[in-house]
Design an enzyme around this catalytic site. Structure first.
Site, mmCIF file in Angstrom:
data_model
loop_
_atom_site.group_PDB
_atom_site.id
_atom_site.type_symbol
_atom_site.label_atom_id
_atom_site.label_comp_id
_atom_site.label_asym_id
_atom_site.label_seq_id
_atom_site.Cartn_x
_atom_site.Cartn_y
_atom_site.Cartn_z
ATOM 1 N N ARG A 60 0.837 -1.206 0.000
ATOM 2 C CA ARG A 60 0.000 0.000 0.000
ATOM 3 C C ARG A 60 0.875 1.259 0.000
ATOM 4 O O ARG A 60 0.470 2.310 -0.478
ATOM 5 C CB ARG A 60 -0.968 -0.003 1.191
ATOM 6 C CG ARG A 60 -1.762 1.291 1.346
ATOM 7 C CD ARG A 60 -3.088 1.129 2.067
ATOM 8 N NE ARG A 60 -3.033 0.285 3.238
ATOM 9 C CZ ARG A 60 -2.478 0.632 4.409
ATOM 10 N NH1 ARG A 60 -1.936 1.818 4.561
ATOM 11 N NH2 ARG A 60 -2.460 -0.219 5.414
ATOM 12 N N TYR A 113 -13.105 18.449 -15.808
ATOM 13 C CA TYR A 113 -13.566 17.076 -16.031
ATOM 14 C C TYR A 113 -14.798 16.781 -15.158
ATOM 15 O O TYR A 113 -14.862 17.246 -14.006
ATOM 16 C CB TYR A 113 -12.414 16.121 -15.690
ATOM 17 C CG TYR A 113 -12.766 14.669 -15.797
ATOM 18 C CD1 TYR A 113 -12.925 14.066 -17.054
ATOM 19 C CD2 TYR A 113 -12.945 13.885 -14.670
ATOM 20 C CE1 TYR A 113 -13.251 12.725 -17.158
ATOM 21 C CE2 TYR A 113 -13.264 12.547 -14.764
ATOM 22 C CZ TYR A 113 -13.424 11.967 -16.013
ATOM 23 O OH TYR A 113 -13.741 10.652 -16.105
ATOM 24 N N ASP A 185 -4.491 19.997 -14.263
ATOM 25 C CA ASP A 185 -4.760 18.679 -14.838
ATOM 26 C C ASP A 185 -4.231 18.709 -16.267
ATOM 27 O O ASP A 185 -4.767 19.407 -17.134
ATOM 28 C CB ASP A 185 -6.274 18.408 -14.803
ATOM 29 C CG ASP A 185 -6.649 17.022 -15.333
ATOM 30 O OD1 ASP A 185 -5.874 16.453 -16.120
ATOM 31 O OD2 ASP A 185 -7.730 16.520 -14.971
ATOM 32 N N LYS A 210 -5.568 7.552 -19.614
ATOM 33 C CA LYS A 210 -5.820 8.105 -20.944
ATOM 34 C C LYS A 210 -4.565 8.021 -21.818
ATOM 35 O O LYS A 210 -4.168 6.951 -22.201
ATOM 36 C CB LYS A 210 -6.334 9.534 -20.821
ATOM 37 C CG LYS A 210 -7.445 9.697 -19.775
ATOM 38 C CD LYS A 210 -8.741 9.034 -20.168
ATOM 39 C CE LYS A 210 -9.789 9.034 -19.071
ATOM 40 N NZ LYS A 210 -10.053 10.325 -18.451
#
Ligand SMILES: *Cc1c(COP(=O)(O)O)cnc(C)c1O
Length: 401
Positions: A60, A113, A185, A210
């Protein structure tokens, strides 16, 4: 590091951030799925656990395959530090959770977004975090809002789906003047076309799902900065909150990134050709692409981007009815809520990026109901244009009728 700092981006994409992770003479970074790491020496284990020595403790927190991914993005963005997340949205929400407190204020644009916008409208206000929305691309309005004081200026450029452009350098200057954390972003632009850190941003994030991955087969998010302390804080929150990138995803994303430069350049070439073609189609009311001289902020795009990217959108006459008939006729396009892949991907804005909005809200945002978003793939532009030609021919009679 087995690349030269002055190497160009294509070279960095192939060689950047890998050498340290190669084992047994392998030329490729291995997938290390191990959740925990074993130690013989209790003092060494302790030193690694408290961060005094290099190493891994638990999945983690850190993982070698995931770190190789982070290092490659760091190289591509010419950043000092990077940390990764399970998805792009995890990267974004971890930024807010780490750096915003009750009473804080965020200034942003209306066209972020969809998921980001949801956080701004639904999840931050109940935490007593105020969000001020400015008209995307209206620099004076953003400057005026920022000048009133804010803790964070959050930008995205180009935006989804109408590819609006914001001047990062100018806005970062405004943000810095009031001591705000400037977050960008950079998913749509990719590091091939734009490096917001060099333009004054403090934190730059990507949905690696993406363009970075490029093959629509792995989810991921990443944040880079030149301020190691900021990334350390973000990492510390993420290792506790658990939005960790999976090593298998990291491997796929690393593999995809090797061809980032090739893909993104081809996608931008295809986008320019398709946008130019679409402008000549009678049935098309408007085409949005930052590479077109008709784009309202073409000059800013030219100044801050090395290429105009693979994303464009256009609106057809006849609205939703035309969209419904047109899109199924395309042979070389996935009709999907995704972007940045090697395959051309299309979708109506009302179904993809702005599905949460009402038609009235979309209209207020300048998104016509007949708007189609296109993420250009790496196919031959001639084939994609011919495909659109035959699809338009099919629906022509319908629009006239
Ligand atoms: C897809 C996307 C995100 C969210 O990323 P996920 O990996 O889907 O969580 C954030 N910003 C932009 C611009 C995106 O396109």
């Amino acid at each position: 590091m087995n690349y030269h700092e002055n190497a160009k981006i294509g070279t960095k994409a192939v060689w950047g951030g890998e050498k340290e992770y190669l084992v047994h003479g392998a030329s490729q970074v291995p997938i290390i799925p191990s959740v925990a790491y074993t130690y013989e020496d209790m003092d060494h284990w302790y030193d690694v656990a408290v961060g005094k020595a290099k190493g891994h403790i638990y999945g983690r927190n850190t993982n070698p395959t995931v770190q190789a991914f982070e290092d490659k993005v760091k190289v591509l963005e010419s950043a000092k530090a990077a940390t990764s997340f399970s998805t792009g949205m995890a990267a974004i929400s971890n930024i807010f959770d780490t750096f915003l407190r009750p009473g804080d204020k965020v200034v942003t644009i209306k066209d972020t977004y969809g998921g980001t916008n949801k956080i701004f409208t639904e999840f931050l206000p109940p935490k007593q975090i105020e969000v001020v929305f400015c008209e995307t691309g209206n620099h004076e309005e953003i400057e005026a809002a920022v000048a009133k004081g804010c803790n964070m200026l959050y930008l995205e450029t180009p935006t989804n789906p109408t590819v609006k452009i914001t001047d990062i350098e100018r806005m970062a200057k405004a943000g810095k003047a009031v001591g705000a954390l400037v977050v960008v972003d950079n998913t749509f632009a990719t590091p091939v076309n734009q490096n917001p850190l060099a333009l004054g941003a403090d934190l730059v994030l990507h949905s690696a799902t993406k363009f970075l991955g490029g093959h629509a087969d792995a989810l991921g998010g990443v944040v880079v900065s030149n301020d190691e302390e900021l990334i350390e804080k973000l990492y510390h929150y993420r290792e506790i909150n658990g939005a960790t990138m999976d090593p298998f995803a990291a491997y796929l994303l690393l593999r995809g990134m090797k061809t980032l430069d090739l893909r993104v350049k081809r996608q931008a070439e295809n986008a320019m050709k398709l946008a130019t073609y679409l402008q000549s189609v009678d049935m098309v009311d408007v085409v949005f692409y930052p590479g077109l001289e008709t784009h309202p902020n073409h000059d800013i795009a030219k100044k801050q981007m090395r290429g105009f990217g693979g994303m464009l959108s256009f609106a057809v006459a006849g609205g939703v009815d035309t969209v419904r008939e047109l899109l199924p006729k395309l042979q070389y396009a996935n009709r999907a809520a995704n972007l940045g892949a090697v395959e051309t991907t299309v979708g109506p804005a009302r179904t993809t990026s702005h599905v949460e909005c009402t038609p009235e809200e979309r209209a207020a945002m300048g998104i016509p109901e007949g708007l189609i978003r296109v993420s250009c793939g790496i196919e031959d532009a001639e084939d994609i244009i011919a495909d659109f030609e035959q699809a338009f021919a099919h629906v022509k009679s319908l629009v006239k009728a």
